[in-house]
Design a protein around this motif. Structure first.
Motif, PDB file in Angstrom:
ATOM      1  N   ALA A   1      -1.833  55.473 -20.182  1.00 49.04           N
ATOM      2  CA  ALA A   1      -0.559  55.815 -19.549  1.00 49.04           C
ATOM      3  C   ALA A   1       0.181  56.899 -20.323  1.00 49.04           C
ATOM      4  O   ALA A   1       0.858  57.742 -19.734  1.00 49.04           O
ATOM      5  N   HIS A   2       0.056  56.878 -21.626  1.00 48.75           N
ATOM      6  CA  HIS A   2       0.836  57.767 -22.483  1.00 48.75           C
ATOM      7  C   HIS A   2       0.259  59.174 -22.548  1.00 48.75           C
ATOM      8  O   HIS A   2       0.985  60.169 -22.510  1.00 48.75           O
ATOM      9  N   GLY A   3      -1.066  59.284 -22.685  1.00 47.87           N
ATOM     10  CA  GLY A   3      -1.704  60.568 -22.926  1.00 47.87           C
ATOM     11  C   GLY A   3      -1.808  60.848 -24.411  1.00 47.87           C
ATOM     12  O   GLY A   3      -1.018  60.349 -25.217  1.00 47.87           O
ATOM     13  N   THR A   4      -2.825  61.654 -24.785  1.00 45.41           N
ATOM     14  CA  THR A   4      -3.089  61.956 -26.185  1.00 45.41           C
ATOM     15  C   THR A   4      -3.502  63.412 -26.321  1.00 45.41           C
ATOM     16  O   THR A   4      -4.381  63.869 -25.568  1.00 45.41           O
ATOM     17  N   PRO A   5      -2.923  64.177 -27.234  1.00 48.96           N
ATOM     18  CA  PRO A   5      -3.376  65.556 -27.427  1.00 48.96           C
ATOM     19  C   PRO A   5      -4.796  65.601 -27.970  1.00 48.96           C
ATOM     20  O   PRO A   5      -5.303  64.602 -28.498  1.00 48.96           O
ATOM     21  N   GLY A   6      -5.440  66.753 -27.846  1.00 48.81           N
ATOM     22  CA  GLY A   6      -6.832  66.862 -28.271  1.00 48.81           C
ATOM     23  C   GLY A   6      -7.039  66.508 -29.725  1.00 48.81           C
ATOM     24  O   GLY A   6      -7.944  65.746 -30.079  1.00 48.81           O
ATOM     25  N   ALA A   7      -6.223  67.069 -30.612  1.00 48.17           N
ATOM     26  CA  ALA A   7      -6.247  66.718 -32.027  1.00 48.17           C
ATOM     27  C   ALA A   7      -5.045  65.817 -32.285  1.00 48.17           C
ATOM     28  O   ALA A   7      -3.900  66.228 -32.123  1.00 48.17           O
ATOM     29  N   ALA A   8      -5.301  64.570 -32.644  1.00 47.38           N
ATOM     30  CA  ALA A   8      -4.218  63.588 -32.659  1.00 47.38           C
ATOM     31  C   ALA A   8      -4.433  62.531 -33.715  1.00 47.38           C
ATOM     32  O   ALA A   8      -5.559  62.277 -34.171  1.00 47.38           O
ATOM     33  N   VAL A   9      -3.308  61.899 -34.085  1.00 48.74           N
ATOM     34  CA  VAL A   9      -3.311  60.691 -34.900  1.00 48.74           C
ATOM     35  C   VAL A   9      -2.677  59.586 -34.068  1.00 48.74           C
ATOM     36  O   VAL A   9      -1.583  59.760 -33.531  1.00 48.74           O
ATOM     37  N   VAL A  10      -3.366  58.470 -33.943  1.00 43.83           N
ATOM     38  CA  VAL A  10      -2.868  57.309 -33.214  1.00 43.83           C
ATOM     39  C   VAL A  10      -2.786  56.142 -34.187  1.00 43.83           C
ATOM     40  O   VAL A  10      -3.744  55.865 -34.924  1.00 43.83           O
ATOM     41  N   ARG A  11      -1.648  55.476 -34.198  1.00 41.69           N
ATOM     42  CA  ARG A  11      -1.488  54.261 -35.011  1.00 41.69           C
ATOM     43  C   ARG A  11      -0.950  53.156 -34.119  1.00 41.69           C
ATOM     44  O   ARG A  11      -0.068  53.393 -33.298  1.00 41.69           O
ATOM     45  N   ALA A  12      -1.485  51.975 -34.289  1.00 38.33           N
ATOM     46  CA  ALA A  12      -1.006  50.835 -33.509  1.00 38.33           C
ATOM     47  C   ALA A  12      -1.130  49.568 -34.329  1.00 38.33           C
ATOM     48  O   ALA A  12      -2.122  49.370 -35.046  1.00 38.33           O
ATOM     49  N   GLY A  13      -0.121  48.718 -34.214  1.00 37.09           N
ATOM     50  CA  GLY A  13      -0.147  47.402 -34.837  1.00 37.09           C
ATOM     51  C   GLY A  13      -0.060  46.342 -33.763  1.00 37.09           C
ATOM     52  O   GLY A  13       0.792  46.410 -32.872  1.00 37.09           O
ATOM     53  N   PHE A  14      -0.952  45.360 -33.819  1.00 38.68           N
ATOM     54  CA  PHE A  14      -0.990  44.282 -32.838  1.00 38.68           C
ATOM     55  C   PHE A  14      -0.156  43.131 -33.388  1.00 38.68           C
ATOM     56  O   PHE A  14      -0.503  42.538 -34.399  1.00 38.68           O
ATOM     57  N   ARG A  15       0.982  42.845 -32.745  1.00 37.42           N
ATOM     58  CA  ARG A  15       1.966  41.938 -33.314  1.00 37.42           C
ATOM     59  C   ARG A  15       1.884  40.511 -32.778  1.00 37.42           C
ATOM     60  O   ARG A  15       2.140  39.563 -33.495  1.00 37.42           O
ATOM     61  N   ALA A  16       1.602  40.339 -31.500  1.00 42.97           N
ATOM     62  CA  ALA A  16       1.503  38.997 -30.929  1.00 42.97           C
ATOM     63  C   ALA A  16       0.481  39.051 -29.798  1.00 42.97           C
ATOM     64  O   ALA A  16       0.390  40.057 -29.090  1.00 42.97           O
ATOM     65  N   PRO A  17      -0.301  37.992 -29.616  1.00 44.94           N
ATOM     66  CA  PRO A  17      -1.326  38.014 -28.576  1.00 44.94           C
ATOM     67  C   PRO A  17      -0.731  38.077 -27.179  1.00 44.94           C
ATOM     68  O   PRO A  17       0.342  37.526 -26.921  1.00 44.94           O
ATOM     69  N   VAL A  18      -1.430  38.752 -26.296  1.00 48.92           N
ATOM     70  CA  VAL A  18      -1.071  38.827 -24.877  1.00 48.92           C
ATOM     71  C   VAL A  18      -1.861  37.746 -24.154  1.00 48.92           C
ATOM     72  O   VAL A  18      -3.090  37.838 -24.036  1.00 48.92           O
TER      73      VAL A  18
END
Length: 298
Positions: free
Chosen positions: A241-258
């Motif tokens: 949904a967000h989109g990502t540039p070709g050269a990118a850094v992505v960080r994500a933390g999983f905080r609570a289960p879905v």
């Protein structure tokens, strides 16, 4: 660290079975020994039909004829390519954390350029170390993808083994942005109703058939009231949904289960931050996308 070259990706079913059988005999702890092997798979080519199935499950654009929708891999897909190698390491006798119940807690991805789906790559996976966590022990797994000898994509994932009281050490958040998102919900851009079979569908396209994701009964064995969505599905769905540039850094933390089935709200702002929240604003996932070199993807 020694390197072991593979001729093909390991079959996942035997590895998962082996890891499950060995899980009760593991003795996890941050000071335990872990495998010092780097698994290398040269000459890797992407199966475009499998890629298209992954894109559909995660919400990325895919062509109707069953081939990949665009000639570039989604930023999360190399994680799927590396999963069999990671499982070979984590299901081994010398890996100290039990595979059953292992929870993905964070990921950081660095993509140096778009990765063509039609390319040929060298894939490598190793375990970078163990660390104490307030709920047990975390392992860090590093996956790298090279084209013509150049590193084009790399990820660092942490996996938590819960085993009673820890030593009070809190997990490191993947960037200050995660802490900011925890405190301040982002503008809601979409609401998604998640079916009960999301875990099984993602497991089919990723190979990750951890029982906590598949059925309520198997999830209850590990303390969850219902099956939970894969962390990598939640971050992939947000990035689709967000989109990502070709050269990118992505960080994500999983905080609570879905929990599945369920309803979640996807939020994002112009700074590159995104989050996924449930009822009452409960935070499930917090992350950011930035152009490599410091730019922002809104």
């Amino acid at each position: 660290m020694s390197a072991v070259t593979l001729h093909s990706a390991p079959a996942l079913a035997p590895l998962l079975a082996r890891g499950a059988l060995r899980s009760p005999f593991k003795r996890p702890g941050p000071d335990a020994e872990f495998p010092r092997t780097r698994l290398v798979l040269p000459g890797l080519r992407v199966d475009l039909a499998k890629l298209a199935a992954y894109e559909r499950v995660c919400g990325f654009a895919a062509a109707a004829d069953g081939c990949a929708g665009v000639d570039a891999l989604p930023v999360t897909y190399p994680h799927v390519l590396g999963f069999p190698l990671a499982m070979r390491l984590m299901s081994g006798r010398d890996f100290p954390l039990p595979l059953l119940g292992l929870v993905h807690t964070s990921i950081e991805i660095v993509r140096r350029a778009e990765v063509p789906a039609s390319g040929e790559y060298e894939l490598a996976v190793h375990i970078d170390g163990l660390a104490p966590h307030r709920r047990g022990t975390e392992a860090t797994v590093v996956t790298g993808l090279r084209a013509d000898g150049d590193l084009v994509w790399e990820s660092r994932s942490t996996y938590l083994s819960r085993h009673g009281a820890g030593d009070g050490v809190a997990p490191a958040a993947p960037g200050a942005v995660v802490r900011e998102v925890e405190a301040t919900p982002l503008p809601v851009l979409a609401e998604w109703r998640l079916a009960e079979d999301v875990g099984r569908r993602y497991g089919a396209v990723s190979g990750d058939r951890n029982p906590i994701h598949l059925h309520p009964l198997t999830a209850r064995l590990f303390g969850f009231p219902r099956a939970i969505a894969h962390g990598m599905w939640t971050v992939a769905r947000c990035l689709a949904a967000h989109g990502t540039p070709g050269a990118a850094v992505v960080r994500a933390g999983f905080r609570a289960p879905v929990l599945l089935p369920g309803a979640v709200a996807y939020g994002a702002d112009g700074s590159g931050r995104f989050d996924l929240r449930g009822a009452g604003g409960k935070l499930h996932l917090a992350g950011e996308v930035r152009a490599l070199g410091g730019g922002v993807r809104g």
